[in-house]
Design a protein around this motif. Structure first.
Motif, short mmCIF file in Angstrom:
data_model
loop_
_atom_site.label_atom_id
_atom_site.label_comp_id
_atom_site.label_asym_id
_atom_site.label_seq_id
_atom_site.Cartn_x
_atom_site.Cartn_y
_atom_site.Cartn_z
N GLY B 32 0.84 -1.20 0.00
CA GLY B 32 0.00 0.00 0.00
C GLY B 32 0.88 1.24 0.00
O GLY B 32 0.56 2.25 0.64
N GLY B 60 -1.88 -0.61 -5.66
CA GLY B 60 -3.11 -1.15 -6.23
C GLY B 60 -3.18 -1.09 -7.75
O GLY B 60 -3.06 -2.11 -8.43
N ARG B 61 -3.34 0.12 -8.26
CA ARG B 61 -3.59 0.28 -9.70
C ARG B 61 -2.56 1.17 -10.41
O ARG B 61 -2.18 0.91 -11.54
CB ARG B 61 -4.96 0.95 -9.89
CG ARG B 61 -6.12 -0.01 -9.92
CD ARG B 61 -7.44 0.75 -9.95
NE ARG B 61 -8.38 0.15 -9.00
CZ ARG B 61 -8.55 0.57 -7.75
NH1 ARG B 61 -7.87 1.63 -7.30
NH2 ARG B 61 -9.39 -0.05 -6.95
N ALA B 81 -0.95 -4.50 -7.99
CA ALA B 81 -1.97 -5.56 -7.91
C ALA B 81 -2.72 -5.70 -9.23
O ALA B 81 -2.94 -6.81 -9.71
CB ALA B 81 -2.95 -5.26 -6.77
N ASP B 82 -3.09 -4.59 -9.82
CA ASP B 82 -3.86 -4.62 -11.06
C ASP B 82 -2.90 -4.76 -12.25
O ASP B 82 -2.08 -3.87 -12.50
CB ASP B 82 -4.65 -3.31 -11.16
CG ASP B 82 -5.60 -3.31 -12.34
OD1 ASP B 82 -5.44 -4.15 -13.26
OD2 ASP B 82 -6.53 -2.48 -12.34
N VAL B 107 1.91 -9.23 -5.46
CA VAL B 107 1.74 -8.51 -4.19
C VAL B 107 2.08 -9.44 -3.03
O VAL B 107 2.74 -9.05 -2.06
CB VAL B 107 0.30 -7.96 -4.06
CG1 VAL B 107 0.08 -7.34 -2.68
CG2 VAL B 107 0.02 -6.93 -5.16
N ILE B 122 -2.67 -1.68 2.66
CA ILE B 122 -3.56 -1.71 1.49
C ILE B 122 -4.98 -1.50 1.99
O ILE B 122 -5.42 -2.17 2.92
CB ILE B 122 -3.45 -3.06 0.76
CG1 ILE B 122 -2.03 -3.22 0.17
CG2 ILE B 122 -4.51 -3.18 -0.34
CD1 ILE B 122 -1.78 -4.57 -0.48
N ALA B 126 -8.68 -6.09 -0.31
CA ALA B 126 -7.53 -6.47 -1.15
C ALA B 126 -6.29 -6.72 -0.32
O ALA B 126 -5.39 -7.46 -0.72
CB ALA B 126 -7.25 -5.37 -2.18
N ASN B 145 -4.07 -1.81 7.74
CA ASN B 145 -5.25 -2.31 7.05
C ASN B 145 -6.24 -2.86 8.06
O ASN B 145 -5.97 -3.85 8.74
CB ASN B 145 -4.81 -3.42 6.06
CG ASN B 145 -5.98 -4.22 5.51
OD1 ASN B 145 -6.65 -4.93 6.23
ND2 ASN B 145 -6.22 -4.08 4.22
#
Lengths: 409, 409
Positions: B32, B60-61, B81-82, B107, B122, B126, B145
């Motif tokens: 994250g 993440g993205r 991740a994506d 990840v 994160i 997820a 998280n």
């Protein structure tokens, strides 16, 4: 399983933890049993029947009151420091089977009776000898007597380390700090703060404070304490003595010790760390909480006092300590920074000055002024060397007391 | 030696503790890294050059943002991740020597890189998989998280105990509680309290809250956080999730957990004991403090944030949480008490509802109502059994999310 979603009461019920049963009662020696702290100890002990056994009690002068304490606590041995109190003690204990004795040696014996915890709550320098004896014998000592650390802090801590004695702070401020510290190393402490209620003169002018009467000074807004401590609180000398105590007890250097005024007396001590964390020890202003903490340590026990309900209190306020109006605090901080025998002399001179104030021989404003003059008049090299043992501490105590008496004459 | 007695400055100088030099840099895995907590981590790390080495970062993205993080932190490995973010990540890292990878497995690899501490930051469910993997591998995990504990608290704690993993709470509230606890046993805790700032709607009427816009809900008075957490804070759902976290993390039963509103966000958590002691964890509302505490633990480090100056702040206020105006808190407390899969379902339904609110598909007042309806609609025996592992937790998460989506449709 969620069967009915909706509102729940704002105050969930508080279940009480069942007291962990001890294998055998914890044995206590209570020095200063007839005083304010001693009486609160008895209240807490009464809260947990069977959990404690009282090996010994010791008191100052009042033999009859000490006898009542001994009977109430089912003590095995009672020692009155002043031999003049022996008759009343003996009479009060007639037919009870409780051993009675008198004189400083008897108090020392009370301190050294076989016990798991020695409560040191004798007010003034009189507590120094018996407390030191218990520390030197490697006992666990709950310290409510400030003088032990103020007069001979370095020597006491060194003796405790050598003898393997554990010190538990019973003063509300130091107890709060001890709890806030948890298992942390003192080197990680950035600033240690002791709170002051500000006492009855918090909003008074310097002039009005200087002319305060004993009745006014004894009217503490939050705490019920003995007269000496209450007068110390009114001028913030008490906070100076507590900074000195904290310095020795926690090994925190003088420049990392602070005082902040907090009129509600809910927060008692705070520890700040380098990362910005600030851990506060809070409790209602009731000595039963730190007493119960020390008596049960490392376990916990009910004390009869609920934790503060912050939502009910609504607010906690804080202000800086004003050293102009409360010069005693400034003088104590200077003595702390000076080190050596200065704290010992400060404490001795203050004891005499407070007694003179209570006897209406001097005004309130004179206490700090005369304490400052006493220490200034002492020879730094010869008279203010760091005391290495009780005898040296008492010698400085005596010299400072004599000088103060001369100033008063 | 006391040479000059008199006044001392109100604020004694604060000497800074020299940082204890570590033998080798502490290796970190930061999951994250591009989020709000991840960015604050980077700031704290920059505060102590040479003290940390970053083994891996995960995001993440946004591959480009993650690449910038990896370069800034001198990371060895970066995982997005994506898979759609892989191109930007690869491009951003071209010529730097930093390894790039994409997808949930990457990840997980970032979480399991050799490191002394895994920062789990994160947002949302997820984070569950990689965090669980680190815990199962016996790593020390700093948890920012919330979902890991809310979704699968019992399973995570059991896995941590089995694997010998240590969990360090990085949320400001749980970090404060962790610090306030010190080395004490959870059984001695009487009541554990989490504070709530009260958010932007603290003084609003129930009707006005129900009709609040995303802009109004995102205007948090004290904290700068990600949008999901900020919306949760506005309705006090956040506090409900935090109570659930605290329950699992500290082993404190639901009926000993409370929320109190404290608008200044200085006190973050409080622990009350049977003897009346109340230990408070305080800090300025700045995530760098709990982050630095976790990164340096068990040592301490400077974070760039000073401890709160209570005298400068003047006052701290407290009020009871109003469950009538903030029904989300009541629903979360019911889910906590119900146990099993109810907290998992609560969290999943809330995630979808918050997203719908931010997308202006539902009103603010609908969030709590629909979350409650979602859990009520689930079959207690079949769908709300306590999740034993990540797969079961994610199954409940999925079912609750689907039900919420149906309600929204």
């Amino acid at each position: 399983m969620v069967t009915k979603l909706g509102l729940v009461p704002a105050e969930p019920p508080r279940s009480r933890r069942a007291l962990r049963p001890d294998l055998r009662p914890k044995r206590l020696a209570i020095l200063g049993a007839t005083g304010s702290i001693g009486r609160s100890c008895a209240q807490v002990i009464a809260f947990a029947p069977g959990r404690f056994a009282v090996a010994s009690v010791a008191g100052g002068r009042d033999g009859a009151a000490l006898a009542r304490c001994a009977i109430e606590l089912n003590a095995e041995f009672a020692a009155v420091a002043d031999p003049a109190g022996y008759g009343d003690l003996k009479a009060g204990l007639a037919g009870t089977g409780v051993e009675a004795a008198a004189g400083p040696e008897a108090v020392r014996e009370a301190a050294l009776r076989e016990a798991d915890l020695v409560v040191s709550a004798i007010v003034g320098a009189a507590g120094l000898g018996p407390t030191f004896a218990a520390v030197a014998a490697g006992r666990t000592v709950a310290l409510a007597n400030k003088e032990t650390l103020v007069c001979a802090g370095a020597a006491v801590m060194q003796t405790a380390r050598r003898a393997g004695a554990m010190l538990l702070p019973m003063d509300s401020e130091h107890n709060a700090l001890f709890q806030a510290m948890g298992a942390r190393e003192p080197e990680t402490i950035e600033v240690m703060t002791i709170t002051a209620s500000g006492g009855p003169f918090r909003e008074w002018s310097a002039e009005r404070i200087a002319n305060a009467t004993p009745e006014e000074a004894l009217a503490h807004p939050n705490w019920v304490m003995g007269p000496k401590v209450t007068i110390d609180s009114a001028g913030l000398m008490n906070k100076g003595l507590e900074l000195i105590e904290a310095h020795f007890l926690f090994g925190v250097p003088p420049d990392r010790l602070e005082v902040v005024v907090h009129p509600q007396s809910i927060v008692h001590g705070l520890i700040a760390f380098a990362d910005g964390s600030l851990i506060a020890g809070m409790a209602s202003p009731d000595m039963r909480t730190p007493i119960a903490h020390c008596l049960a340590y490392p376990d916990r026990m009910a004390s009869g006092v609920r934790p503060p309900d912050l939502a009910a209190l609504g607010r906690l306020t804080f202000e800086r300590a004003d050293l102009q109006r409360f010069p005693a605090l400034g003088i104590a901080i200077e003595a702390l920074r000076a080190g050596g025998g200065a704290p010992t002399a400060l404490n001795a001179a203050n004891e005499i000055a407070v007694a003179a104030f209570l006897a209406r021989r001097i005004g309130f404003g004179e206490i700090a002024r005369l304490v400052g003059r006493t220490i200034s008049a002492m020879d730094a090299a010869e008279e203010l060397a760091a005391p290495q043992d009780v005898a040296q501490a008492l010698a400085i105590h005596h010299i400072a007391g004599e000088r103060m008496k001369r100033l008063l004459a």
